[in-house]
Design an enzyme around this catalytic site. Sequence first.
Site, PDB file in Angstrom:
ATOM      1  N   ARG A 122      26.042  23.670  66.319  1.00  0.00           N
ATOM      2  CA  ARG A 122      27.460  23.929  66.518  1.00  0.00           C
ATOM      3  C   ARG A 122      28.258  22.642  66.606  1.00  0.00           C
ATOM      4  O   ARG A 122      29.366  22.549  66.125  1.00  0.00           O
ATOM      5  CB  ARG A 122      27.622  24.742  67.802  1.00  0.00           C
ATOM      6  CG  ARG A 122      29.043  24.880  68.275  1.00  0.00           C
ATOM      7  CD  ARG A 122      29.180  26.085  69.172  1.00  0.00           C
ATOM      8  NE  ARG A 122      28.704  27.278  68.507  1.00  0.00           N
ATOM      9  CZ  ARG A 122      28.207  28.337  69.134  1.00  0.00           C
ATOM     10  NH1 ARG A 122      28.108  28.349  70.447  1.00  0.00           N
ATOM     11  NH2 ARG A 122      27.795  29.380  68.454  1.00  0.00           N
ATOM     12  N   TYR A 123      27.691  21.656  67.293  1.00  0.00           N
ATOM     13  CA  TYR A 123      28.386  20.387  67.494  1.00  0.00           C
ATOM     14  C   TYR A 123      27.869  19.368  66.485  1.00  0.00           C
ATOM     15  O   TYR A 123      26.759  19.511  65.974  1.00  0.00           O
ATOM     16  CB  TYR A 123      28.145  19.882  68.919  1.00  0.00           C
ATOM     17  CG  TYR A 123      28.693  20.800  69.992  1.00  0.00           C
ATOM     18  CD1 TYR A 123      30.052  20.824  70.263  1.00  0.00           C
ATOM     19  CD2 TYR A 123      27.855  21.626  70.721  1.00  0.00           C
ATOM     20  CE1 TYR A 123      30.560  21.650  71.254  1.00  0.00           C
ATOM     21  CE2 TYR A 123      28.355  22.460  71.715  1.00  0.00           C
ATOM     22  CZ  TYR A 123      29.704  22.464  71.984  1.00  0.00           C
ATOM     23  OH  TYR A 123      30.204  23.277  72.965  1.00  0.00           O
ATOM     24  N   ARG A 126      24.330  17.309  67.883  1.00  0.00           N
ATOM     25  CA  ARG A 126      23.269  17.881  68.702  1.00  0.00           C
ATOM     26  C   ARG A 126      23.023  19.346  68.350  1.00  0.00           C
ATOM     27  O   ARG A 126      23.924  20.040  67.885  1.00  0.00           O
ATOM     28  CB  ARG A 126      23.577  17.749  70.203  1.00  0.00           C
ATOM     29  CG  ARG A 126      24.936  18.316  70.608  1.00  0.00           C
ATOM     30  CD  ARG A 126      25.438  17.542  71.823  1.00  0.00           C
ATOM     31  NE  ARG A 126      26.627  18.130  72.425  1.00  0.00           N
ATOM     32  CZ  ARG A 126      27.857  17.930  71.970  1.00  0.00           C
ATOM     33  NH1 ARG A 126      28.057  17.236  70.883  1.00  0.00           N
ATOM     34  NH2 ARG A 126      28.884  18.469  72.604  1.00  0.00           N
ATOM     35  N   CYS A 135      10.600  34.253  79.641  1.00  0.00           N
ATOM     36  CA  CYS A 135      11.165  33.788  80.901  1.00  0.00           C
ATOM     37  C   CYS A 135      10.313  34.304  82.044  1.00  0.00           C
ATOM     38  O   CYS A 135       9.739  35.384  81.947  1.00  0.00           O
ATOM     39  CB  CYS A 135      12.596  34.302  81.067  1.00  0.00           C
ATOM     40  SG  CYS A 135      13.799  33.396  80.093  1.00  0.00           S
ATOM     41  N   CYS A 139      17.083  37.021  84.263  1.00  0.00           N
ATOM     42  CA  CYS A 139      18.359  36.978  84.979  1.00  0.00           C
ATOM     43  C   CYS A 139      19.195  38.165  84.519  1.00  0.00           C
ATOM     44  O   CYS A 139      19.369  38.377  83.325  1.00  0.00           O
ATOM     45  CB  CYS A 139      19.110  35.695  84.651  1.00  0.00           C
ATOM     46  SG  CYS A 139      18.210  34.192  85.037  1.00  0.00           S
ATOM     47  N   CYS A 142      21.973  37.191  82.091  1.00  0.00           N
ATOM     48  CA  CYS A 142      21.577  36.388  80.926  1.00  0.00           C
ATOM     49  C   CYS A 142      22.592  36.519  79.794  1.00  0.00           C
ATOM     50  O   CYS A 142      22.998  37.612  79.416  1.00  0.00           O
ATOM     51  CB  CYS A 142      20.212  36.824  80.420  1.00  0.00           C
ATOM     52  SG  CYS A 142      19.643  35.837  79.008  1.00  0.00           S
ATOM     53  N   ARG A 144      21.937  35.729  76.743  1.00  0.00           N
ATOM     54  CA  ARG A 144      21.211  36.240  75.571  1.00  0.00           C
ATOM     55  C   ARG A 144      20.530  37.561  75.927  1.00  0.00           C
ATOM     56  O   ARG A 144      19.396  37.840  75.545  1.00  0.00           O
ATOM     57  CB  ARG A 144      20.184  35.203  75.102  1.00  0.00           C
ATOM     58  CG  ARG A 144      20.839  33.866  74.829  1.00  0.00           C
ATOM     59  CD  ARG A 144      20.041  32.917  73.968  1.00  0.00           C
ATOM     60  NE  ARG A 144      20.792  31.668  73.831  1.00  0.00           N
ATOM     61  CZ  ARG A 144      20.528  30.555  74.524  1.00  0.00           C
ATOM     62  NH1 ARG A 144      19.512  30.521  75.384  1.00  0.00           N
ATOM     63  NH2 ARG A 144      21.266  29.497  74.354  1.00  0.00           N
ATOM     64  N   ASP A 303      30.121  34.658  80.576  1.00  0.00           N
ATOM     65  CA  ASP A 303      30.647  34.964  79.249  1.00  0.00           C
ATOM     66  C   ASP A 303      30.696  36.472  78.980  1.00  0.00           C
ATOM     67  O   ASP A 303      30.477  37.278  79.870  1.00  0.00           O
ATOM     68  CB  ASP A 303      29.947  34.147  78.168  1.00  0.00           C
ATOM     69  CG  ASP A 303      28.515  34.526  78.053  1.00  0.00           C
ATOM     70  OD1 ASP A 303      28.250  35.737  78.111  1.00  0.00           O
ATOM     71  OD2 ASP A 303      27.673  33.632  77.901  1.00  0.00           O
ATOM     72  N   ASP A 340      32.796  29.037  77.672  1.00  0.00           N
ATOM     73  CA  ASP A 340      32.183  28.959  76.346  1.00  0.00           C
ATOM     74  C   ASP A 340      32.987  29.901  75.456  1.00  0.00           C
ATOM     75  O   ASP A 340      33.004  31.112  75.675  1.00  0.00           O
ATOM     76  CB  ASP A 340      30.704  29.356  76.422  1.00  0.00           C
ATOM     77  CG  ASP A 340      29.856  28.513  75.480  1.00  0.00           C
ATOM     78  OD1 ASP A 340      30.390  28.040  74.453  1.00  0.00           O
ATOM     79  OD2 ASP A 340      28.659  28.342  75.763  1.00  0.00           O
ATOM     80  N   LYS A 347      32.006  24.907  74.276  1.00  0.00           N
ATOM     81  CA  LYS A 347      32.433  24.846  75.673  1.00  0.00           C
ATOM     82  C   LYS A 347      33.794  24.170  75.804  1.00  0.00           C
ATOM     83  O   LYS A 347      34.002  23.103  75.252  1.00  0.00           O
ATOM     84  CB  LYS A 347      31.395  24.075  76.478  1.00  0.00           C
ATOM     85  CG  LYS A 347      30.045  24.746  76.464  1.00  0.00           C
ATOM     86  CD  LYS A 347      29.004  23.898  77.179  1.00  0.00           C
ATOM     87  CE  LYS A 347      27.627  24.461  76.987  1.00  0.00           C
ATOM     88  NZ  LYS A 347      27.116  24.249  75.608  1.00  0.00           N
TER      89      LYS A 347
HETATM   90  C1  LIG Z   1      25.956  23.959  75.308  1.00  0.00           C
HETATM   91  C2  LIG Z   1      25.538  23.731  73.947  1.00  0.00           C
HETATM   92  C3  LIG Z   1      25.192  22.459  73.504  1.00  0.00           C
HETATM   93  C4  LIG Z   1      25.225  21.246  74.414  1.00  0.00           C
HETATM   94  O1  LIG Z   1      26.491  20.964  74.848  1.00  0.00           O
HETATM   95  P1  LIG Z   1      26.730  19.743  75.827  1.00  0.00           P
HETATM   96  O2  LIG Z   1      28.176  19.853  76.167  1.00  0.00           O
HETATM   97  O3  LIG Z   1      26.370  18.517  75.056  1.00  0.00           O
HETATM   98  O4  LIG Z   1      25.830  19.920  77.003  1.00  0.00           O
HETATM   99  C5  LIG Z   1      24.806  22.303  72.195  1.00  0.00           C
HETATM  100  N1  LIG Z   1      24.773  23.342  71.344  1.00  0.00           N
HETATM  101  C6  LIG Z   1      25.133  24.584  71.720  1.00  0.00           C
HETATM  102  C7  LIG Z   1      25.104  25.689  70.739  1.00  0.00           C
HETATM  103  C8  LIG Z   1      25.516  24.814  73.041  1.00  0.00           C
HETATM  104  O5  LIG Z   1      25.856  26.061  73.431  1.00  0.00           O
END
Ligand SMILES: *Cc1c(COP(=O)(O)O)cnc(C)c1O
Length: 437
Positions: A122-123, A126, A135, A139, A142, A144, A303, A340, A347
């Site tokens: 998504r980002y 990362r 698990c 939870c 959860c 998911r 969420d 989120d 986020k």
């Molecule tokens: C939360 C999340 C991350 C990591 O986000 P950070 O703000 O770097 O902790 C990366 N990918 C996805 C899909 C996420 O939901």
Amino acid sequence: MLTDTTTEQKIAERIDADTAVARWNDWQWQVAHAVRDIATFEQALGIALPPEERDALEETVATFPLCVTPYYLSLIDREDYTNDPVFMQCFPSTQELEIGACDLADPLAEDADHPAPCITHRYPDRVLFLVSNLCAMYCRHCTRKRRVGDVDSIPSHEEIDAGLAYIRSHPEIRDVLLSGGDPLMLPDALLDRILTELDAIEHVEVVRIGTRIPVVLPQRVTDDLVEMLARHHPLWINTHFNHPKEITATAEQALAKLADAGIPLGNQTVLLANVNDCPRLQRTLVQKLVKNRVRPYYLYQCDLSEGLSHFRTSVAKGIEIIENLVGHTSGFAVPTYVIDAPGGGGKIPVMPTYLISWSDSRVVLRNYEGVITSYPEPADYRPAYCDGRCAECSLKLMEEGAEEQGTTGIASLLSDLDPTTTLVPENTDRMERRGDA
Ligand SMILES: *Cc1c(COP(=O)(O)O)cnc(C)c1O
């Protein structure tokens, strides 16, 4: 050794009369004897639910399964279990089947941002790598939830390899988050293999594990596990404590082992109605966390997953909590409160408003006490004009490739180089009238 012998011993004996007490601290005993049905839950805790409630709960469990370790169950106050925060996080509620108008099966659109099996990208730099669908405790909140207990979706070795291949072929990925499910439910050898593969990828600079093990099964944090993890630095761990009562002596020992192994620890709390939606409780939680070398990282707004509506608080409650933390306690004990974004926007941090006005020469701010103050802007500040040529910049960022890194998002509106002046939502009526859409 048992800490609160009476409770633990009683629960252990009710679950497994022969070997229980001696094996309470054996995590595999805990997993093998996880409570998975209402009747065993009642028996283990020594409570009796009204029969009509039991039927409705059976129906809930058929949709969203129940699973709790004897250890986590032992934290419940049986004298007042209906109000117990541990009970509420692990025991089903009939309200879970009430699907609200805003509920979504995949609120974060993780299934859409899925370039490879087990990967959510998504980002820019990362990825989320879902390596386990197991698990120790399910939870009730959860995110998911639709996949909880879904044995069919346990990632195969081929899928994990495909995820690794994706990471290998994308040099922009410098941070990999192992999640699931709980990565620490994997056998040491498999987790070791995944971490070893990630270590071998040059562009992966850091690996993180998101886990609830220190909360629900701290016995899993064995010396062998910690020794293995410590061979894969830089490795960060984010855990998930929601209430101060979860930080038991056993949990503290697990956290100490991880911290002693040089693993930076963070915590992600989910804001939950009637569980932890209290500023005083949150202050106690974050202070207890930092005492155990755990840095509060995120406080999540609950969420929009299906079956969570009874857990949701207002956003106002989250802001009130942050208002009660900033300035009132150590800066590093204050988590970032995030929502989120539904639909996969990621986020979004939300804060009380501290910058209350500004002019050409001053900004006006308020502090946690309500003091309103002004900060004069420097009269002669001249930031370096950025023409994107880092090698010639007085700030000396000689890093190779820095010049090619463009800007995206709101940052592009602030950039000297990017010609973007406006970000326009697609498919608006206005755009359609213009014929631009
Ligand atoms: C939360 C999340 C991350 C990591 O986000 P950070 O703000 O770097 O902790 C990366 N990918 C996805 C899909 C996420 O939901």
